[in-house]
Design a protein around this motif. Sequence first.
Motif, PDB file in Angstrom:
ATOM      1  N   THR A   1     -35.355  14.555  -1.162  1.00 45.32           N
ATOM      2  CA  THR A   1     -34.827  15.646  -0.352  1.00 45.32           C
ATOM      3  C   THR A   1     -35.047  17.088  -0.847  1.00 45.32           C
ATOM      4  OG1 THR A   1     -32.864  14.028   0.181  1.00 45.32           O
ATOM      5  CG2 THR A   1     -32.591  16.288   0.722  1.00 45.32           C
ATOM      6  N   ALA A   2     -35.036  17.175  -2.174  1.00 48.88           N
ATOM      7  CA  ALA A   2     -34.996  18.419  -2.730  1.00 48.88           C
ATOM      8  C   ALA A   2     -36.403  19.211  -2.535  1.00 48.88           C
ATOM      9  CB  ALA A   2     -35.076  18.445  -4.246  1.00 48.88           C
ATOM     10  N   ALA A   3     -37.503  18.195  -2.326  1.00 52.26           N
ATOM     11  CA  ALA A   3     -38.927  18.359  -1.954  1.00 52.26           C
ATOM     12  C   ALA A   3     -39.082  18.848  -0.625  1.00 52.26           C
ATOM     13  CB  ALA A   3     -39.735  17.401  -2.761  1.00 52.26           C
ATOM     14  N   THR A   4     -38.160  18.643   0.219  1.00 57.80           N
ATOM     15  CA  THR A   4     -38.514  18.727   1.765  1.00 57.80           C
ATOM     16  C   THR A   4     -38.369  20.243   2.032  1.00 57.80           C
ATOM     17  OG1 THR A   4     -37.495  16.349   2.010  1.00 57.80           O
ATOM     18  CG2 THR A   4     -37.499  17.745   3.903  1.00 57.80           C
ATOM     19  N   ARG A   5     -39.280  20.652   2.455  1.00 56.56           N
ATOM     20  CA  ARG A   5     -39.148  22.273   2.970  1.00 56.56           C
ATOM     21  C   ARG A   5     -39.897  22.495   4.257  1.00 56.56           C
ATOM     22  NH1 ARG A   5     -41.929  25.669  -0.432  1.00 56.56           N
ATOM     23  NH2 ARG A   5     -40.435  27.209   0.123  1.00 56.56           N
TER      24      ARG A   5
ATOM     25  N   ASP B   1     -30.810  23.920  -6.238  1.00 54.91           N
ATOM     26  CA  ASP B   1     -30.780  24.997  -5.427  1.00 54.91           C
ATOM     27  C   ASP B   1     -31.807  25.079  -4.585  1.00 54.91           C
ATOM     28  OD1 ASP B   1     -28.641  26.379  -6.972  1.00 54.91           O
ATOM     29  OD2 ASP B   1     -29.929  27.652  -8.308  1.00 54.91           O
ATOM     30  N   ALA B   2     -32.416  23.872  -4.307  1.00 54.46           N
ATOM     31  CA  ALA B   2     -33.548  24.028  -3.253  1.00 54.46           C
ATOM     32  C   ALA B   2     -32.943  24.238  -1.891  1.00 54.46           C
ATOM     33  CB  ALA B   2     -33.940  22.481  -3.119  1.00 54.46           C
ATOM     34  N   ALA B   3     -33.826  24.967  -1.044  1.00 57.42           N
ATOM     35  CA  ALA B   3     -33.203  25.431   0.291  1.00 57.42           C
ATOM     36  C   ALA B   3     -32.503  24.486   1.239  1.00 57.42           C
ATOM     37  CB  ALA B   3     -34.344  26.166   0.977  1.00 57.42           C
ATOM     38  N   ILE B   4     -32.946  23.227   1.410  1.00 57.44           N
ATOM     39  CA  ILE B   4     -32.203  22.075   2.108  1.00 57.44           C
ATOM     40  C   ILE B   4     -30.716  22.003   1.630  1.00 57.44           C
ATOM     41  CG2 ILE B   4     -33.023  20.372   0.756  1.00 57.44           C
ATOM     42  CD1 ILE B   4     -33.562  18.826   3.358  1.00 57.44           C
TER      43      ILE B   4
END
Length: 464
Positions: A244-248, A417-420
């Motif tokens: 999920t953190a890598a999903t942009r 802090d990833a945008a998602i």
Amino acid sequence: MGTALVSALSCARAAALSVLADSDAAAYARERLDRLDATAHLDSRDRALALRLVLGVTSAVGVLDDALNAQLDQPKKVAPRVRWALRVAAFEILYLDTPTEVAVSQGVELVRSVARRAAGLANAVLRRVAEGREAFLAAEDADVEHREVVACARRSGLPVWLVRELRASLGPRADGLLASALKPAPLALHLNPRVEGAADAVSGAADVLPGCRIGVEGASIGRDDVLARADAVVSDRHAQLIATAATRPGTCLEIGAGRGTKSFVMCSQAVRAGYRRAHVALDLSERRCRANADRLARAGFVGIDTVHGDGCDLDAVFGDADDHRRFDTVFVDAPCSGTGTMRRHAEIAWRLTTEDVRHALPALQLALLRQAASRVGEGGELLYATCSVLSSENKAVVEAFLNTAEGSAFRLVPVSDAAIFQLAGFAGAAGCLQTNEDADGCFQSAPSSGSFDGHFCARLVRVR
């Protein structure tokens, strides 16, 4: 309990022996159990015991051999099938709550089923293993200076050297991993957001992470062909958090996609987040790429290209040595020791070597990171993940990368802090990451009783 009451060999133990003794040595235990006919006739209770024995014996095989060899006059002359039968019985004696008389009697019958003349030997050896159980697990035979770590290794079913590595990497958190090493791991699923009613077809509870279902019962997973239809995938909760953190939004290169579990999660979360993406899923194996493509197609996801090739030579993969194709996100799901997933992959501990975890794997991981860095666009993100708990493969690799010419263009930022995770519905999941983040924002989970697997993730942003 009288021997006559337990002398008939149980179907579960016979099936476990068949799986262990007759399978390809390179196969994973779960693959063996799923594909062999030995368990087809078992009810759910017997099949659960057979699975427990297969995974347990495979996980602790070296320790079981130590216990048996100490009671055998000529260990090297024991026939392979007899040894497997003895291992099954020794596992029950050392690690399960099976009454001693039952474990010994069943072990004797198991040996008798493959070598009638060895039944007497089995009876004598297994009774001595049972009598010496506490002393063996306490490592009373080891030198005093090493006794504590040897005892810990025996109780967890792991090699001594690996216990030392785990403690050096995890500190106090290693205790939870070691205590749970021979216990079943919890199951989690990730649901396909494009399938109405997918959540109703499986057990478990909704998690704070959208799409994640935890507390899943193994028996429910195959019901109604949920997995076959790609209505859901089996995926550890911590692995789902990392995906999920890598999903942009934008373009994404996923290196080391395998059969595509994280590809599925990323595509699912992009749908939930309303992101528009173009995704390239790369793996060294053409077979795994096909499996990934097939499942993504069944799931109804579009905009995904699966490509097979070497992540250490991306110029050859893309054929653009003079004009690098760049991506908004590059996600390196690196090959690793898998030490965070040993409860699920029983072979890991006794196949690994110190050379693997100290040198060979870190060198490969660093090479992959350096290649991946060249494909990150201006302002883009590079994520590095493993399912290892060893610092030599995780933080040490990231630090080595940051000290290279390629790494000097990046800085570490918190995974949470990833945008998602700023989006409505996803914010609660950030807290799950933060509880396992270090001062630099790198995520490192570790298994313990009832908890999910050990995973690592570092998130880096290109600053120049």
